[in-house]
Each structure stands twice: as C-alpha cells, then as structure tokens.
Design a protein around this motif. Structure first.
Motif, PDB file in Angstrom:
ATOM      1  N   PHE A  41      30.701  29.691  45.242  1.00  0.00           N
ATOM      2  CA  PHE A  41      30.045  29.112  44.066  1.00  0.00           C
ATOM      3  C   PHE A  41      28.730  29.816  43.778  1.00  0.00           C
ATOM      4  N   ALA A  42      27.913  30.013  44.799  1.00  0.00           N
ATOM      5  CA  ALA A  42      26.615  30.665  44.604  1.00  0.00           C
ATOM      6  C   ALA A  42      26.790  32.075  44.040  1.00  0.00           C
ATOM      7  N   HIS A  43      27.772  32.788  44.556  1.00  0.00           N
ATOM      8  CA  HIS A  43      28.013  34.154  44.071  1.00  0.00           C
ATOM      9  C   HIS A  43      28.402  34.156  42.597  1.00  0.00           C
ATOM     10  N   PHE A  44      29.449  33.408  42.255  1.00  0.00           N
ATOM     11  CA  PHE A  44      29.941  33.442  40.883  1.00  0.00           C
ATOM     12  C   PHE A  44      28.930  32.853  39.904  1.00  0.00           C
ATOM     13  N   ALA A  45      28.273  31.769  40.286  1.00  0.00           N
ATOM     14  CA  ALA A  45      27.265  31.164  39.400  1.00  0.00           C
ATOM     15  C   ALA A  45      26.084  32.106  39.196  1.00  0.00           C
ATOM     16  N   SER A  46      25.658  32.791  40.241  1.00  0.00           N
ATOM     17  CA  SER A  46      24.525  33.700  40.087  1.00  0.00           C
ATOM     18  C   SER A  46      24.891  34.924  39.259  1.00  0.00           C
ATOM     19  N   GLU A  47      26.111  35.429  39.392  1.00  0.00           N
ATOM     20  CA  GLU A  47      26.524  36.558  38.561  1.00  0.00           C
ATOM     21  C   GLU A  47      26.566  36.162  37.092  1.00  0.00           C
ATOM     22  N   TRP A  48      26.900  34.913  36.839  1.00  0.00           N
ATOM     23  CA  TRP A  48      26.957  34.405  35.472  1.00  0.00           C
ATOM     24  C   TRP A  48      25.565  34.053  34.940  1.00  0.00           C
ATOM     25  N   LEU A  49      24.827  33.207  35.685  1.00  0.00           N
ATOM     26  CA  LEU A  49      23.591  32.630  35.167  1.00  0.00           C
ATOM     27  C   LEU A  49      22.328  33.433  35.469  1.00  0.00           C
ATOM     28  N   ILE A  50      22.322  34.190  36.546  1.00  0.00           N
ATOM     29  CA  ILE A  50      21.107  34.919  36.926  1.00  0.00           C
ATOM     30  C   ILE A  50      21.214  36.402  36.593  1.00  0.00           C
ATOM     31  N   PHE A  51      22.262  37.047  37.087  1.00  0.00           N
ATOM     32  CA  PHE A  51      22.379  38.492  36.929  1.00  0.00           C
ATOM     33  C   PHE A  51      23.037  38.911  35.618  1.00  0.00           C
ATOM     34  N   GLY A  52      23.786  37.996  34.997  1.00  0.00           N
ATOM     35  CA  GLY A  52      24.397  38.289  33.706  1.00  0.00           C
ATOM     36  C   GLY A  52      25.538  39.293  33.744  1.00  0.00           C
ATOM     37  N   THR A  53      26.184  39.435  34.887  1.00  0.00           N
ATOM     38  CA  THR A  53      27.287  40.396  34.995  1.00  0.00           C
ATOM     39  C   THR A  53      28.648  39.757  34.751  1.00  0.00           C
ATOM     40  N   ALA A  54      28.666  38.462  34.536  1.00  0.00           N
ATOM     41  CA  ALA A  54      29.903  37.743  34.225  1.00  0.00           C
ATOM     42  C   ALA A  54      29.604  36.792  33.079  1.00  0.00           C
ATOM     43  N   GLU A  55      30.621  36.518  32.281  1.00  0.00           N
ATOM     44  CA  GLU A  55      30.441  35.557  31.204  1.00  0.00           C
ATOM     45  C   GLU A  55      31.458  34.437  31.370  1.00  0.00           C
TER      46      GLU A  55
ATOM     47  N   GLY B 197      34.385  32.094  30.895  1.00  0.00           N
ATOM     48  CA  GLY B 197      35.728  32.248  30.359  1.00  0.00           C
ATOM     49  C   GLY B 197      36.708  31.956  31.470  1.00  0.00           C
ATOM     50  N   SER B 198      37.992  32.066  31.179  1.00  0.00           N
ATOM     51  CA  SER B 198      39.003  31.693  32.172  1.00  0.00           C
ATOM     52  C   SER B 198      38.909  32.493  33.475  1.00  0.00           C
ATOM     53  N   PRO B 199      38.582  33.800  33.477  1.00  0.00           N
ATOM     54  CA  PRO B 199      38.480  34.495  34.765  1.00  0.00           C
ATOM     55  C   PRO B 199      37.385  33.936  35.676  1.00  0.00           C
ATOM     56  N   LEU B 200      36.295  33.446  35.089  1.00  0.00           N
ATOM     57  CA  LEU B 200      35.195  32.891  35.872  1.00  0.00           C
ATOM     58  C   LEU B 200      35.373  31.396  36.126  1.00  0.00           C
ATOM     59  N   ALA B 201      36.014  30.705  35.198  1.00  0.00           N
ATOM     60  CA  ALA B 201      36.173  29.249  35.319  1.00  0.00           C
ATOM     61  C   ALA B 201      36.964  28.863  36.564  1.00  0.00           C
ATOM     62  N   GLY B 202      37.994  29.623  36.902  1.00  0.00           N
ATOM     63  CA  GLY B 202      38.809  29.295  38.078  1.00  0.00           C
ATOM     64  C   GLY B 202      37.993  29.199  39.354  1.00  0.00           C
ATOM     65  N   PRO B 203      37.279  30.258  39.745  1.00  0.00           N
ATOM     66  CA  PRO B 203      36.495  30.175  40.974  1.00  0.00           C
ATOM     67  C   PRO B 203      35.384  29.120  40.926  1.00  0.00           C
ATOM     68  N   ILE B 204      34.768  28.934  39.761  1.00  0.00           N
ATOM     69  CA  ILE B 204      33.701  27.934  39.650  1.00  0.00           C
ATOM     70  C   ILE B 204      34.276  26.526  39.826  1.00  0.00           C
ATOM     71  N   VAL B 205      35.369  26.233  39.136  1.00  0.00           N
ATOM     72  CA  VAL B 205      35.971  24.895  39.218  1.00  0.00           C
ATOM     73  C   VAL B 205      36.519  24.628  40.619  1.00  0.00           C
ATOM     74  N   VAL B 206      37.224  25.601  41.200  1.00  0.00           N
ATOM     75  CA  VAL B 206      37.790  25.404  42.541  1.00  0.00           C
ATOM     76  C   VAL B 206      36.677  25.207  43.568  1.00  0.00           C
ATOM     77  N   SER B 207      35.647  26.017  43.512  1.00  0.00           N
ATOM     78  CA  SER B 207      34.580  25.891  44.519  1.00  0.00           C
ATOM     79  C   SER B 207      33.826  24.576  44.377  1.00  0.00           C
ATOM     80  N   THR B 208      33.438  24.200  43.157  1.00  0.00           N
ATOM     81  CA  THR B 208      32.665  22.959  43.002  1.00  0.00           C
ATOM     82  C   THR B 208      33.498  21.727  43.318  1.00  0.00           C
TER      83      THR B 208
END
Length: 154
Positions: free
Chosen positions: A111-125, A127-138
């Motif tokens: 969760f920390a990795h994917f959320a930080s790439e999205w919200l802090i580093f801006g390397t992910a946006e 969408g469905s590719p990111l939603a899966g890992p975020i939803v599963v981890s949380t």
C-alpha cells in the motif's frame, strides 16, 4: 473441487484462503514482470513527454517509458515474489504471530509503495491498473487488523 481441498489452508475462516489467493496472484504478477514490461508500464505510465495512458491490450504496441526498464521490472517482480512467499507461508500458519505480522507488513508495504507512487512521486495515476493493488492491500490490512484475535492467540 474436492481434490484441491486438502491442499488449501485448513484454518477456520476465509482469510487464510484469501491470503493464499493473493499469493498466487502475486506469483503470477512476478512472472509477468520478468516476461514483459507491458503490465508494469500500465501502472507506472506517467511520462512527461507522453502523458497519455497505455493501450488497454497487450497486443497493442507499448510506448517507451523511461520509468520502467527491464531492470526495474525484474526488481519489482522479485520484490513481489518475496511478498508472495511470506503471504503463502502465513496463509498456512496464520495462527503464528510472527507470520501474521510479516504478512500484514507485506500488505502495508505494498500500500505504501503504490500510494506513494501515485500521491507523492506522481509516477502512477488512478485507474484500474493501480486500483487493484490499492484496494487489495487496504481491504486486507483492515481485515487482518479486525481478525487478529480470531487467528492469533495473545
């Protein structure tokens, strides 16, 4: 279905089986990280020179992304495989406090990795590719925190 029952985690409840499932999916993700850059590039798809998202199918050409290299994809695949092994062992030993804590940590790190790439580093946006890992981890973190007393004796 009865043929695989002896191989599934034998503890009560659905959480151990869910953790086994997420382990198997993570192993598949690891394999694909070594085999192709396509799916990894779908998550880390922000390229200032090319701001549009990647095509939805692997048969479409994948634009070059400076963020995802063969080395970074293999590193990501290795990290994912290690997390999968921890979750796999924890699914069969869910009553062991150390395994439980380690598995919980793998979901928290994901969760920390994917959320930080999205919200802090801006390397992910988002969408469905990111939603899966975020939803599963949380959802798994929440589930594990709520069910800890059920599985792990104090």
């Amino acid at each position: 279905m009865d043929a695989i029952l002896p191989y599934l985690p034998q503890h009560a409840g659905f959480l151990p089986k869910w953790m086994l499932f997420t382990s198997i999916v993570a192993i598949g993700n690891s394999v694909q990280s070594f085999a192709t850059l396509y799916y990894t590039r779908r998550i880390y798809n922000i390229d200032p020179a090319r701001p549009k998202a990647l095509p939805a199918t692997p048969s479409a050409p994948v634009p070059h992304s400076p963020l995802v290299t063969p080395l970074s994809a293999r590193t990501f695949g290795t990290w994912t495989f290690i997390a999968a092994l921890v979750r796999l062992f924890a699914s069969y030993n869910i009553d062991n406090p150390a395994f439980y804590a380690l598995a919980l940590c793998t979901y928290a790190v994901a969760f920390a990795h994917f959320a930080s790439e999205w919200l802090i580093f801006g390397t992910a946006e988002w969408g469905s590719p990111l939603a899966g890992p975020i939803v599963v981890s949380t959802s798994t973190i929440t589930w594990m925190l709520m069910q800890k007393e059920f599985y792990v004796a104090a």
